[in-house]
Design an enzyme around this catalytic site. Structure first.
Site, PDB file in Angstrom:
ATOM      1  N   ALA A  10       0.870  -1.168   0.018  1.00 50.20           N
ATOM      2  CA  ALA A  10       0.031   0.131   0.106  1.00 50.20           C
ATOM      3  C   ALA A  10       0.771   1.369   0.022  1.00 50.20           C
ATOM      4  CB  ALA A  10      -0.736  -0.197   1.215  1.00 50.20           C
ATOM      5  N   ARG A  15      10.354   7.816  -1.885  1.00 58.78           N
ATOM      6  CA  ARG A  15      11.682   7.791  -2.127  1.00 58.78           C
ATOM      7  C   ARG A  15      12.140   7.412  -3.686  1.00 58.78           C
ATOM      8  NH1 ARG A  15      13.600   4.622   3.213  1.00 58.78           N
ATOM      9  NH2 ARG A  15      11.210   4.075   3.134  1.00 58.78           N
ATOM     10  N   GLN A  72      -5.902  -0.460   2.343  1.00 58.26           N
ATOM     11  CA  GLN A  72      -5.673   0.256   3.372  1.00 58.26           C
ATOM     12  C   GLN A  72      -6.016   1.769   2.965  1.00 58.26           C
ATOM     13  OE1 GLN A  72      -1.328   0.234   4.289  1.00 58.26           O
ATOM     14  NE2 GLN A  72      -1.766   0.755   6.354  1.00 58.26           N
ATOM     15  N   GLU A 154      12.878   0.264  15.042  1.00 58.85           N
ATOM     16  CA  GLU A 154      13.163   0.852  13.839  1.00 58.85           C
ATOM     17  C   GLU A 154      14.505   1.902  13.857  1.00 58.85           C
ATOM     18  OE1 GLU A 154      11.609   0.442  10.766  1.00 58.85           O
ATOM     19  OE2 GLU A 154      10.931  -1.272  12.152  1.00 58.85           O
ATOM     20  N   ASN A 169      15.855  -6.346  10.319  1.00 59.46           N
ATOM     21  CA  ASN A 169      14.620  -7.041   9.877  1.00 59.46           C
ATOM     22  C   ASN A 169      14.799  -6.863   8.332  1.00 59.46           C
ATOM     23  OD1 ASN A 169      11.795  -7.516   9.517  1.00 59.46           O
ATOM     24  ND2 ASN A 169      11.310  -5.544  10.213  1.00 59.46           N
ATOM     25  N   LYS A 350       7.393  -7.265 -41.121  1.00 54.95           N
ATOM     26  CA  LYS A 350       6.455  -6.814 -40.256  1.00 54.95           C
ATOM     27  C   LYS A 350       5.316  -7.787 -40.332  1.00 54.95           C
ATOM     28  CE  LYS A 350       2.839  -4.661 -40.570  1.00 54.95           C
ATOM     29  NZ  LYS A 350       2.028  -3.443 -40.613  1.00 54.95           N
TER      30      LYS A 350
HETATM   31  C1  UD1 Z   1      10.196  -1.822   6.869  1.00 56.75           C
HETATM   32  C2  UD1 Z   1      10.317  -2.195   8.482  1.00 56.75           C
HETATM   33  C3  UD1 Z   1      11.637  -2.373   9.007  1.00 56.75           C
HETATM   34  C4  UD1 Z   1      12.632  -3.334   7.908  1.00 56.75           C
HETATM   35  C5  UD1 Z   1      11.990  -2.856   6.391  1.00 56.75           C
HETATM   36  C6  UD1 Z   1      12.877  -4.013   5.435  1.00 56.75           C
HETATM   37  C7  UD1 Z   1       8.310  -1.623   9.686  1.00 56.75           C
HETATM   38  C8  UD1 Z   1       7.825  -0.670  10.890  1.00 56.75           C
HETATM   39  N1  UD1 Z   1       9.466  -1.392   9.368  1.00 56.75           N
HETATM   40  O1  UD1 Z   1      10.765  -0.375   6.826  1.00 56.75           O
HETATM   41  O2  UD1 Z   1      11.854  -3.043  10.117  1.00 56.75           O
HETATM   42  O3  UD1 Z   1      13.732  -3.259   8.317  1.00 56.75           O
HETATM   43  O4  UD1 Z   1      10.824  -2.780   6.310  1.00 56.75           O
HETATM   44  O5  UD1 Z   1      12.732  -3.461   4.116  1.00 56.75           O
HETATM   45  O6  UD1 Z   1       7.642  -2.553   9.624  1.00 56.75           O
HETATM   46  N2  UD1 Z   1       3.398  -0.639   3.757  1.00 56.75           N
HETATM   47  C9  UD1 Z   1       1.891  -0.662   3.483  1.00 56.75           C
HETATM   48  N3  UD1 Z   1       1.188   0.342   4.305  1.00 56.75           N
HETATM   49  C10 UD1 Z   1       1.756   1.171   5.176  1.00 56.75           C
HETATM   50  C11 UD1 Z   1       3.272   1.240   5.306  1.00 56.75           C
HETATM   51  C12 UD1 Z   1       3.934   0.413   4.622  1.00 56.75           C
HETATM   52  O7  UD1 Z   1       1.370  -1.487   2.927  1.00 56.75           O
HETATM   53  O8  UD1 Z   1       0.875   2.106   5.777  1.00 56.75           O
HETATM   54  C13 UD1 Z   1       3.883  -1.295   2.774  1.00 56.75           C
HETATM   55  C14 UD1 Z   1       4.633  -0.935   1.923  1.00 56.75           C
HETATM   56  O9  UD1 Z   1       4.146  -0.741   0.506  1.00 56.75           O
HETATM   57  C15 UD1 Z   1       6.058  -1.855   1.601  1.00 56.75           C
HETATM   58  C16 UD1 Z   1       6.190  -2.327   3.127  1.00 56.75           C
HETATM   59  O10 UD1 Z   1       5.007  -1.973   3.727  1.00 56.75           O
HETATM   60  O11 UD1 Z   1       5.957  -2.648   0.669  1.00 56.75           O
HETATM   61  C17 UD1 Z   1       7.403  -1.742   3.945  1.00 56.75           C
HETATM   62  O12 UD1 Z   1       7.003  -0.052   4.205  1.00 56.75           O
HETATM   63  P1  UD1 Z   1       8.351   0.673   4.011  1.00 56.75           P
HETATM   64  O13 UD1 Z   1       7.851   2.037   4.319  1.00 56.75           O
HETATM   65  O14 UD1 Z   1       9.056   0.329   2.839  1.00 56.75           O
HETATM   66  O15 UD1 Z   1       9.127   0.177   5.309  1.00 56.75           O
HETATM   67  P2  UD1 Z   1      10.550   0.407   5.996  1.00 56.75           P
HETATM   68  O16 UD1 Z   1      10.732   1.950   6.276  1.00 56.75           O
HETATM   69  O17 UD1 Z   1      11.642   0.113   4.773  1.00 56.75           O
HETATM   70 CA    CA Z   2      11.230  -0.686   2.458  1.00 54.14          CA
END
Ligand code: UD1
Ligand code: CA
Length: 462
Positions: A10, A15, A72, A154, A169, A350
């Site tokens: 979602a 970035r 979501q 985090e 993680n 073609k």
């Molecule tokens: C997340 C983890 C972090 C881990 C990292 C690995 C959490 C809080 N953090 O951080 O510990 O090391 O991934 O790559 O879980 N997403 C949703 N809904 C939301 C937020 C995120 O669906 O409200 C999805 C994003 O699309 C993505 C995934 O969750 O696929 C991770 O979200 P992202 O924002 O990339 O998390 P990170 O900051 O990378």
């Molecule tokens: Ca990520």
């Protein structure tokens, strides 16, 4: 035991700075989420739910029937995202895998190993971790003095000493489904980002006396997440290297692996040789014993056995056995070459069928045509298939001969064994064994060359 999976997709992917959803950015020719789906399907997940939000329709359109979906509405964090799945999976018993959709290098084998570890340890939750040199941006795995997992913190919430931890993680988990949804009810967002973190579920479970486990990846590259385009390129590089290595191990010679690009689903037969600057894209299948390249691009095409392709571009075509293509041929969608056909130097084709052993050796354009067996298309022949409004077809029967620099104005039918003399512009059908001469007759004027030159030089003096 039922195995379920939840893909988190979602997030906005801010970035990436892109109008395309992050998970739809391709890696080795396939959107990131496609790679994740492939691996989960290999694990034989029985129920799969994808959490969509940002650009939900585009993600759904790509994933299609391969998953169920929940939306979501507000992006309040990874824990909040998983919670949205409760109406679908909340009442189930079994194991639930949760994966981020931005980790295209993750393999089914690693997911399997994590599941195995989880089951053996009778764990309530298992997190897949990796030990990395640079943990910046990832959640850190905090262990107690016995080495047991305590919690995940985090980056933004880390104390200085937690920042030093190199075990991260990956964002991949396995949960006891009932315990997961029970723990999610207790999630709070009292952290730096005011988000509901899925990672906090670990600590909640531990406080309830559950066993929480970590399983460490052997190949830390699989943990590489994609948050920006620098990481996208890094993941592409790693996956490409893996694909190239796989083909070499399977018996494909790649003279310069650093200059060859092969999409993930491409199939290549044994003893095929790839010269530098070869690009094999999409759903292409290349047979055995071919030589391809240099400087060749093949997309969504099927290439038979023992085919030679040099410096050419081929898309959406079917190229038969023992054919020769190029150098500098451009073969466009809808084209089929039967065996032993030849499409040579500077030829564009073609939407055309070219029969067995037929040759278009040089400098032609052939479009919307049906060409029989043993046909010879001379240098410079053009099928004039477009009248500015409609496209028309050209049919050339077996053994016909089309002389150099002829124009075949479509629609037109050239009969079996017919002969079109060089330089003809044919606007009428030519019947079997007929000879068509469609050009002005030549006249030679004795001494005229000399006279002409004299007149020209007098003019010049004036
Ligand atoms: C997340 C983890 C972090 C881990 C990292 C690995 C959490 C809080 N953090 O951080 O510990 O090391 O991934 O790559 O879980 N997403 C949703 N809904 C939301 C937020 C995120 O669906 O409200 C999805 C994003 O699309 C993505 C995934 O969750 O696929 C991770 O979200 P992202 O924002 O990339 O998390 P990170 O900051 O990378
Ligand atoms: Ca990520």
């Amino acid at each position: 035991m039922e195995i379920m999976a939840i893909i988190l997709a979602a997030g906005k992917g801010t970035r990436m700075k892109s109008t395309t959803h992050k998970v739809l950015h391709p890696v080795c020719g396939k959107p990131m989420i496609g790679h994740i789906l492939d691996q989960l399907e290999e694990v034989n997940v029985q129920r799969l739910v994808t959490v969509v939000g940002h650009e939900a329709d585009k993600v759904k359109e790509y994933v299609g029937e391969r998953s169920e979906f929940v939306v979501q509405e507000q992006l309040l964090g990874t824990g909040h995202a998983v919670k949205q799945v409760e109406p679908l999976l909340g009442q189930q018993t079994g194991l639930t895998i949760v994966v981020n959709s931005d980790m295209p290098l993750l393999t089914a084998a690693s997911i399997q190993s994590m599941l195995h570890h989880h089951v053996c340890c009778h764990a309530a939750a298992t997190v897949l971790t990796a030990i990395v040199d640079d943990p910046t941006g990832y959640g850190r795995i905090v262990r107690d003095h016995n080495g047991n997992v305590e919690k995940i913190v985090e980056q933004k919430d880390c104390t200085p000493s937690e920042t030093e931890i190199k075990e991260i993680n990956t964002g991949i988990f396995c949960f006891d489904n009932e315990k997961l949804f029970a723990a999610l009810k207790e999630l709070k967002n009292n952290n730096k980002q005011n988000e509901y973190y899925l990672t906090d579920v670990m600590e909640i479970m531990r406080n309830r006396g559950e066993s929480i486990q970590a399983f460490t990846l052997q190949n830390k590259n699989e943990a590489q997440g994609v948050n920006d385009r620098v990481q996208l390129a890094e993941v592409e590089r790693l996956m490409r290297k893996g694909i190239i290595t796989k083909h070499m191990v399977n018996g494909v010679t790649i003279i310069d692996p650093s200059s060859v690009y092969i999409d993930q689903d491409v199939v290549i037969g044994q003893d095929t040789l790839l010269y530098p600057n070869t690009y094999l894209y999409g759903a292409s299948v290349i047979g055995e014993g071919c030589t391809i390249g240099p400087n060749t691009e093949i997309k969504d095409s099927v290439i038979g056995k023992h085919v030679e392709i040099k410096q050419s571009t081929i898309a959406g075509a079917n190229i038969g056995n023992d054919t020769v293509v190029g150098p500098f041929a451009y073969i466009r969608p809808g084209t089929e070459l039967a065996s032993k056909a030849q499409v040579g130097r500077f030829v564009e084709v073609k939407n055309t069928y070219i029969g067995e052993g037929s040759k278009l050796p040089h400098l032609s354009y052939v479009g919307d045509a049906q060409i029989g067996k043993g046909v010879n298309i001379g240098c410079g022949v053009i099928t004039a298939n477009y009248d500015g409004v409609n496209k028309h077809r050209t049919t050339i029967e077996d053994e016909a001969f089309i002389g150099s620099n002829s124009n075949l104005i479509a629609p037109i039918h050239i009969g079996k064994g017919a002969y079109v003399v060089a330089g003809s512009t044919c606007t009428k059908d030519v019947k079997e064994e007929e000879m068509a001469i469609a050009r002005a007759r030549q006249t030679n004027k004795e001494g005229y060359a000399k006279k002409y030159k004299k007149r020209a030089s007098v003019k010049k003096e004036k």
